[in-house]
Scaffold this motif. Structure first.
Motif, PDB file in Angstrom:
ATOM      1  N   LYS A 215       0.951  -1.168  -0.107  1.00  0.00           N
ATOM      2  CA  LYS A 215       0.031  -0.071   0.014  1.00  0.00           C
ATOM      3  C   LYS A 215       0.904   1.055   0.066  1.00  0.00           C
ATOM      4  O   LYS A 215       1.739   1.458   0.820  1.00  0.00           O
ATOM      5  N   VAL A 216       0.868   2.004  -1.010  1.00  0.00           N
ATOM      6  CA  VAL A 216       1.469   3.384  -1.241  1.00  0.00           C
ATOM      7  C   VAL A 216       0.614   4.362  -1.242  1.00  0.00           C
ATOM      8  O   VAL A 216      -0.298   4.531  -1.774  1.00  0.00           O
ATOM      9  N   GLN A 217       0.905   5.313  -0.088  1.00  0.00           N
ATOM     10  CA  GLN A 217       0.090   6.509   0.019  1.00  0.00           C
ATOM     11  C   GLN A 217       0.777   7.758  -0.234  1.00  0.00           C
ATOM     12  O   GLN A 217       2.021   7.814   0.344  1.00  0.00           O
ATOM     13  N   GLY A 218       0.336   8.524  -1.034  1.00  0.00           N
ATOM     14  CA  GLY A 218       0.982   9.933  -0.980  1.00  0.00           C
ATOM     15  C   GLY A 218      -0.184  10.950  -0.511  1.00  0.00           C
ATOM     16  O   GLY A 218      -1.249  10.878  -0.741  1.00  0.00           O
ATOM     17  N   CYS A 219       0.328  11.992   0.368  1.00  0.00           N
ATOM     18  CA  CYS A 219      -0.421  12.810   0.975  1.00  0.00           C
ATOM     19  C   CYS A 219      -0.283  14.235   1.023  1.00  0.00           C
ATOM     20  O   CYS A 219       1.158  14.654   0.945  1.00  0.00           O
ATOM     21  N   ILE A 220      -1.105  15.003   1.118  1.00  0.00           N
ATOM     22  CA  ILE A 220      -0.907  16.496   1.047  1.00  0.00           C
ATOM     23  C   ILE A 220      -1.909  16.859   2.322  1.00  0.00           C
ATOM     24  O   ILE A 220      -3.072  16.802   2.269  1.00  0.00           O
ATOM     25  N   GLY A 221      -1.208  17.248   3.360  1.00  0.00           N
ATOM     26  CA  GLY A 221      -1.687  17.366   4.739  1.00  0.00           C
ATOM     27  C   GLY A 221      -2.437  16.258   5.074  1.00  0.00           C
ATOM     28  O   GLY A 221      -2.003  15.122   5.171  1.00  0.00           O
ATOM     29  N   PRO A 222      -3.738  16.258   5.416  1.00  0.00           N
ATOM     30  CA  PRO A 222      -4.462  15.145   6.086  1.00  0.00           C
ATOM     31  C   PRO A 222      -5.200  14.410   4.672  1.00  0.00           C
ATOM     32  O   PRO A 222      -5.758  13.025   5.009  1.00  0.00           O
ATOM     33  N   PHE A 223      -4.916  14.756   3.678  1.00  0.00           N
ATOM     34  CA  PHE A 223      -5.757  14.077   2.430  1.00  0.00           C
ATOM     35  C   PHE A 223      -4.593  13.246   1.763  1.00  0.00           C
ATOM     36  O   PHE A 223      -3.499  13.569   1.355  1.00  0.00           O
ATOM     37  N   CYS A 224      -5.021  11.849   1.580  1.00  0.00           N
ATOM     38  CA  CYS A 224      -3.937  10.775   1.017  1.00  0.00           C
ATOM     39  C   CYS A 224      -4.512  10.292  -0.137  1.00  0.00           C
ATOM     40  O   CYS A 224      -5.809  10.077  -0.199  1.00  0.00           O
ATOM     41  N   GLN A 225      -3.856   9.864  -1.147  1.00  0.00           N
ATOM     42  CA  GLN A 225      -4.410   8.907  -2.378  1.00  0.00           C
ATOM     43  C   GLN A 225      -3.585   7.726  -1.943  1.00  0.00           C
ATOM     44  O   GLN A 225      -2.459   7.728  -1.931  1.00  0.00           O
ATOM     45  N   SER A 226      -4.161   6.421  -2.363  1.00  0.00           N
ATOM     46  CA  SER A 226      -3.501   5.309  -2.214  1.00  0.00           C
ATOM     47  C   SER A 226      -3.225   4.503  -3.580  1.00  0.00           C
ATOM     48  O   SER A 226      -4.244   4.601  -4.462  1.00  0.00           O
ATOM     49  N   GLN A 227      -2.098   3.947  -3.830  1.00  0.00           N
ATOM     50  CA  GLN A 227      -2.125   2.797  -4.832  1.00  0.00           C
ATOM     51  C   GLN A 227      -1.583   1.563  -4.297  1.00  0.00           C
ATOM     52  O   GLN A 227      -1.118   1.493  -2.983  1.00  0.00           O
TER      53      GLN A 227
END
Length: 173
Positions: free
Chosen positions: A155-167
């Protein structure tokens, strides 16, 4: 240091126990150290020999990205863990693509192949890693979290502040 010493006197009837608290003297301490130091060195030597090399992090290895366009190799880089593009699975539009979207003009000529897209990852808690992820398609770096799921995917997550997108990345064969 105070030591609790017990002395047993066996007489004709039943054993007799003498229990007293004694304050150690410097002579007693020296005698204890004389015997404890070699023993502690021996224990340390046995532990050093029997301890296996640093365990491999569960995120280490080769991973296919969610878009199935590249293979990323994750391995130690000094005191942290990083991931580099080691192979394109989809031919890029130009041969030997460069990092043209990088906000730093000095870095725009570096090749994408071999580029560290994951950097500075350290174990945060059991099976969870924290670091940074770079997206060469847009030239931005994000806070990132990595973890191996029970099914063996990453699980790879990229985040800006509290908002994350996962791959979800899969192990390369």
């Amino acid at each position: 240091m105070i030591i609790f010493r017990t002395r047993v006197t066996i007489g004709s009837a039943a054993p007799y126990y003498h229990c007293k608290l004694y304050r150690n003297t410097d002579k007693d301490n020296a005698r204890m150290l004389k015997h404890l130091l070699p023993a502690s060195f021996a224990v340390a030597a046995v532990m050093a020999i029997s301890t296996p090399a640093a365990a491999k992090a569960p995120i280490e290895g080769r991973w296919v990205t969610e878009d199935k366009d590249a293979i990323i190799e994750i391995k130690p880089c000094g005191s942290t863990i990083c991931g580099r593009i080691i192979r394109f699975l989809v031919a890029p539009p130009t041969p030997n693509p460069k990092d043209t979207e990088n906000p730093n003009p000095k870095l725009r000529k570096r090749p994408i192949m071999g580029l560290a897209v994951l950097s500075g990852f350290k174990a945060e808690k059991a099976g969870k890693y924290r670091g940074k992820i770079y997206d060469p398609k847009v030239g931005k770096t994000y806070k990132s979290f990595l973890s191996v799921r029970k099914n063996g995917t990453l699980k790879v997550q990229g985040c800006i502040g509290p908002f994350c997108q996962s791959q979800t990345w899969r192990r390369a064969r």
